[in-house]
Design an enzyme around this catalytic site. Structure first.
Site, PDB file in Angstrom:
ATOM      1  N   GLY A  92       0.820  -1.215   0.000  1.00 51.73           N
ATOM      2  CA  GLY A  92       0.000   0.000   0.000  1.00 51.73           C
ATOM      3  C   GLY A  92       0.849   1.257   0.000  1.00 51.73           C
ATOM      4  O   GLY A  92       2.076   1.208   0.114  1.00 51.73           O
ATOM      5  N   GLY A  94       2.599   3.857   1.482  1.00 52.23           N
ATOM      6  CA  GLY A  94       3.108   4.170   2.809  1.00 52.23           C
ATOM      7  C   GLY A  94       3.393   5.649   2.991  1.00 52.23           C
ATOM      8  O   GLY A  94       3.465   6.157   4.108  1.00 52.23           O
ATOM      9  N   LYS A 115       3.347  12.062  -3.612  1.00 48.73           N
ATOM     10  CA  LYS A 115       4.325  11.133  -3.034  1.00 48.73           C
ATOM     11  C   LYS A 115       5.188  11.912  -2.042  1.00 48.73           C
ATOM     12  O   LYS A 115       5.743  12.950  -2.403  1.00 48.73           O
ATOM     13  CB  LYS A 115       5.184  10.576  -4.178  1.00 48.73           C
ATOM     14  CG  LYS A 115       6.121   9.462  -3.827  1.00 48.73           C
ATOM     15  CD  LYS A 115       6.528   8.765  -5.124  1.00 48.73           C
ATOM     16  CE  LYS A 115       7.655   7.780  -4.958  1.00 48.73           C
ATOM     17  NZ  LYS A 115       7.947   7.101  -6.245  1.00 48.73           N
ATOM     18  N   ASP A 254       4.193  -4.622  -7.389  1.00 53.63           N
ATOM     19  CA  ASP A 254       3.534  -3.389  -6.941  1.00 53.63           C
ATOM     20  C   ASP A 254       4.004  -2.189  -7.755  1.00 53.63           C
ATOM     21  O   ASP A 254       3.406  -1.116  -7.680  1.00 53.63           O
ATOM     22  CB  ASP A 254       3.783  -3.138  -5.448  1.00 53.63           C
ATOM     23  CG  ASP A 254       5.247  -3.215  -5.073  1.00 53.63           C
ATOM     24  OD1 ASP A 254       5.893  -4.222  -5.407  1.00 53.63           O
ATOM     25  OD2 ASP A 254       5.770  -2.265  -4.465  1.00 53.63           O
ATOM     26  N   ASP A 264       6.986   4.443 -10.754  1.00 49.18           N
ATOM     27  CA  ASP A 264       7.861   4.302  -9.591  1.00 49.18           C
ATOM     28  C   ASP A 264       9.337   4.271  -9.967  1.00 49.18           C
ATOM     29  O   ASP A 264       9.986   3.232 -10.002  1.00 49.18           O
ATOM     30  CB  ASP A 264       7.463   3.091  -8.741  1.00 49.18           C
ATOM     31  CG  ASP A 264       6.308   3.452  -7.814  1.00 49.18           C
ATOM     32  OD1 ASP A 264       5.837   4.604  -7.874  1.00 49.18           O
ATOM     33  OD2 ASP A 264       5.862   2.594  -7.031  1.00 49.18           O
TER      34      ASP A 264
HETATM   35  P1  AMP Z   1       8.822   1.001  -3.759  1.00 44.25           P
HETATM   36  O1  AMP Z   1       9.201  -0.412  -4.118  1.00 44.25           O
HETATM   37  O2  AMP Z   1       9.981   1.920  -3.534  1.00 44.25           O
HETATM   38  O3  AMP Z   1       7.878   1.583  -4.781  1.00 44.25           O
HETATM   39  O4  AMP Z   1       8.055   0.992  -2.354  1.00 44.25           O
HETATM   40  C1  AMP Z   1       7.628  -0.176  -1.732  1.00 44.25           C
HETATM   41  C2  AMP Z   1       6.699   0.112  -0.572  1.00 44.25           C
HETATM   42  O5  AMP Z   1       7.351   0.844   0.455  1.00 44.25           O
HETATM   43  C3  AMP Z   1       5.462   0.923  -0.909  1.00 44.25           C
HETATM   44  O6  AMP Z   1       4.425   0.365  -0.176  1.00 44.25           O
HETATM   45  C4  AMP Z   1       5.816   2.318  -0.434  1.00 44.25           C
HETATM   46  O7  AMP Z   1       4.671   3.069  -0.123  1.00 44.25           O
HETATM   47  C5  AMP Z   1       6.616   2.010   0.809  1.00 44.25           C
HETATM   48  N1  AMP Z   1       7.555   3.082   1.181  1.00 44.25           N
HETATM   49  C6  AMP Z   1       8.696   3.438   0.541  1.00 44.25           C
HETATM   50  N2  AMP Z   1       9.327   4.425   1.192  1.00 44.25           N
HETATM   51  C7  AMP Z   1       8.582   4.730   2.279  1.00 44.25           C
HETATM   52  C8  AMP Z   1       8.700   5.665   3.372  1.00 44.25           C
HETATM   53  N3  AMP Z   1       9.734   6.491   3.469  1.00 44.25           N
HETATM   54  N4  AMP Z   1       7.727   5.663   4.304  1.00 44.25           N
HETATM   55  C9  AMP Z   1       6.679   4.816   4.238  1.00 44.25           C
HETATM   56  N5  AMP Z   1       6.519   3.929   3.249  1.00 44.25           N
HETATM   57  C10 AMP Z   1       7.456   3.874   2.282  1.00 44.25           C
HETATM   58 MG    MG Z   2       6.268   1.433  -5.505  1.00 43.31          MG
END
Ligand code: AMP
Ligand code: MG
Length: 487
Positions: A92, A94, A115, A254, A264
């Site tokens: 989800g 985050g 973001k 994702d 992303d």
């Molecule tokens: P990504 O693979 O970088 O697209 O992110 C994977 C997951 O980590 C997603 O659910 C993002 O929302 C969460 N995420 C990445 N960085 C953060 C952060 N600094 N704080 C909270 N959630 C994060």
């Molecule tokens: Mg992502």
């Protein structure tokens, strides 16, 4: 027909309404002192928003999620995902919020998403923050991809929050306002499937069809048609990445969009010296998402998408699996066709050239590029000059040019179309060393280098005097490039 720019931003909450199980209403963190770092005026206009409105104090509050237009319901989206092959049932947003959907001036529905808007219930151990550098990086790379003609999410603005972000060092926080044709991911379907709620899964599939693949609604079997469409869109997308030397870096399910847009931009990179084993991400130790593995990774992700759809494909799950695997079977031929056509165009050959001769030329050329670790972008652009009789620039890129000379002798008689080559081989790319340079300047408060790089990469095929440094390979001392997740 286009409507005049409006002074207020109108947002719908269609995703939140239709798929409430996947939408957690949430508010952005407070940003008392937002500062605009960059605004994409042409994109604002495309969306029907007056850029002056976004530059105003209310505009900045909107771009940080602190001012919510009437009717909008900001939500954190729920999704699951396979990360490097391991299933996480609940990821989800985050640190992101979907503000809602807007209808652009050509009538298309676009998501407006923030973001770096603060921690949400999906933040797990994350701080919900994003730093200026990585958000500007996503801005540059996504806009460069779009200008190359590759489907991509877009970047509307980056706003500095004034809040500290703690990584290896203390950094400045920022929010990226992202525009996408939707934020539906393979992981969204995995999430719905894992919940075991076939009604939700069906609503999600219907939503995806309505937003992206309307023709599928009229197909004899709409959900199978959806699988076919998403497979075709990803085959085409990844072929385009390969043709420009783009390495996404984190092709987890994702991070794969149902719309077929690149999404992303975390640890992505652009290949300079050609090497099919190129990996940039510091956490991709096994090279799962290396350049040459991207088609396989996409196919693997599509298999996860297909599995998620099984309950919709047929009541008999064996029959459903057979339908799914037949649909997935098209990926390889669709990818190959897209890549081959693109590679032929890169060397100036039209579709009427004997396919066996064309593919032999293409394959032999890629073997030479691999062997010589030749700069990918410079090479293909200079090949246009070689077709016009000036082969020196291209030859110089090879440590041992004899093989290339031989290849030139075989290629020239085909009469390559140099106009075509210049339309498909970019001069300017968001090369890693250039991106790093502008981010370093931005961190010191100087945004001019960022504007200059954007000027080059948003007209990537249009060679212009004075921009030579944006076309050149990295300096020798740039070294091995490493990128990072968790930005
Ligand atoms: P990504 O693979 O970088 O697209 O992110 C994977 C997951 O980590 C997603 O659910 C993002 O929302 C969460 N995420 C990445 N960085 C953060 C952060 N600094 N704080 C909270 N959630 C994060
Ligand atoms: Mg992502």
């Amino acid at each position: 027909m286009s409507a005049p720019a409006q002074s207020t931003v109108e947002l719908d909450g269609r995703f939140a309404r239709e798929l409430a199980e996947l939408a957690v209403p949430w508010r952005a963190q407070e940003v008392p002192d937002p500062r605009l770092l960059i605004l994409n005026e042409p994109l604002a206009i495309e969306l029907g928003i007056d850029p002056a409105v976004l530059r105003s104090p209310d505009g900045l509050h909107l771009l940080t999620g602190n001012l919510i237009p009437a009717g909008a319901t900001p939500v954190a989206q729920a999704y699951a995902g396979h990360q490097f092959g391991w299933y996480a049932p609940r990821l989800g947003d985050g640190r992101a919020l979907l503000l809602g959907e807007m209808t652009d001036r050509s009538g298309r529905l676009r998501d407006l998403h923030l973001k770096g808007a603060g921690p949400t219930p999906f933040a797990r151990n994350g701080d919900g923050q994003a730093a200026v550098g990585p958000m500007l990086r996503e801005y540059v790379v996504s806009e460069a991809m779009n200008a190359l003609g590759i489907p991509s999410t877009r970047s509307l603005a980056v706003v500095a929050t004034g809040l500290p972000v703690y990584r290896e060092t203390q950094l400045q926080g920022a929010v990226l306002a992202r525009v996408a044709s939707s934020h539906l991911r393979v992981g969204s379907f995995q999430y719905a499937r894992t919940r075991g709620d076939d009604g939700l899964l069906r609503r999600l599939a219907d939503h995806a069809i309505a937003r992206h693949y309307q023709a599928a609604a009229d197909a004899e079997h709409p959900y199978l048609a959806l699988l076919h469409e998403v497979t075709a869109a990803q085959a085409s997308l990844v072929a385009q990445w390969m043709l420009v030397g783009f390495v996404h870096g984190v092709m987890n399910t994702d991070n794969m969009s149902i719309s077929g847009e690149s999404i992303d931009y975390g640890p992505c990179a652009v290949m300079d010296a050609f090497n099919s084993a190129s990996v940039y991400s510091s956490i991709d130790e096994g090279g799962r998402y290396a350049y040459a593995n991207q088609p396989l990774a996409a196919e693997w992700n599509l298999a996860r998408f297909a599995e998620s759809l099984l309950p919709l494909l047929d009541e008999d799950q064996e029959e459903a699996a057979a339908l799914a695997s037949e649909a997935l079977g098209a990926f390889r031929s669709e990818y190959s066709a897209a890549w081959s056509a693109g590679a032929r165009a890169k060397i100036g050959l039209h579709g009427d050239v004997d396919p066996t001769a064309a593919s032999r030329l293409v394959n032999d050329l890629y073997a030479l590029l691999q062997e010589g670790h030749v700069d990918h972008t410079s090479f293909f652009r200079s090949l246009g000059a070689a077709a016009r009789g000036h082969a020196e620039a291209a030859r110089r890129l090879f440590p041992k040019p004899e093989g290339f000379d031989d290849w030139l002798g075989r290629w020239r008689p085909f009469g390559p179309d140099t106009g075509l080559m210049d339309r498909v081989n970019p001069v300017y790319m968001a090369r890693n060393h250039l991106v790093e340079e502008v981010l370093a300047a931005a961190e010191e408060g100087d945004l001019d280098p960022l504007s200059s790089l954007l000027n080059a990469v948003t007209r990537p095929y249009d060679e212009r005097p004075g921009l030579e440094r944006y076309a050149a390979p990295p300096p020798e001392d740039f070294g091995t490039y490493r990128t990072f997740c968790g930005t």
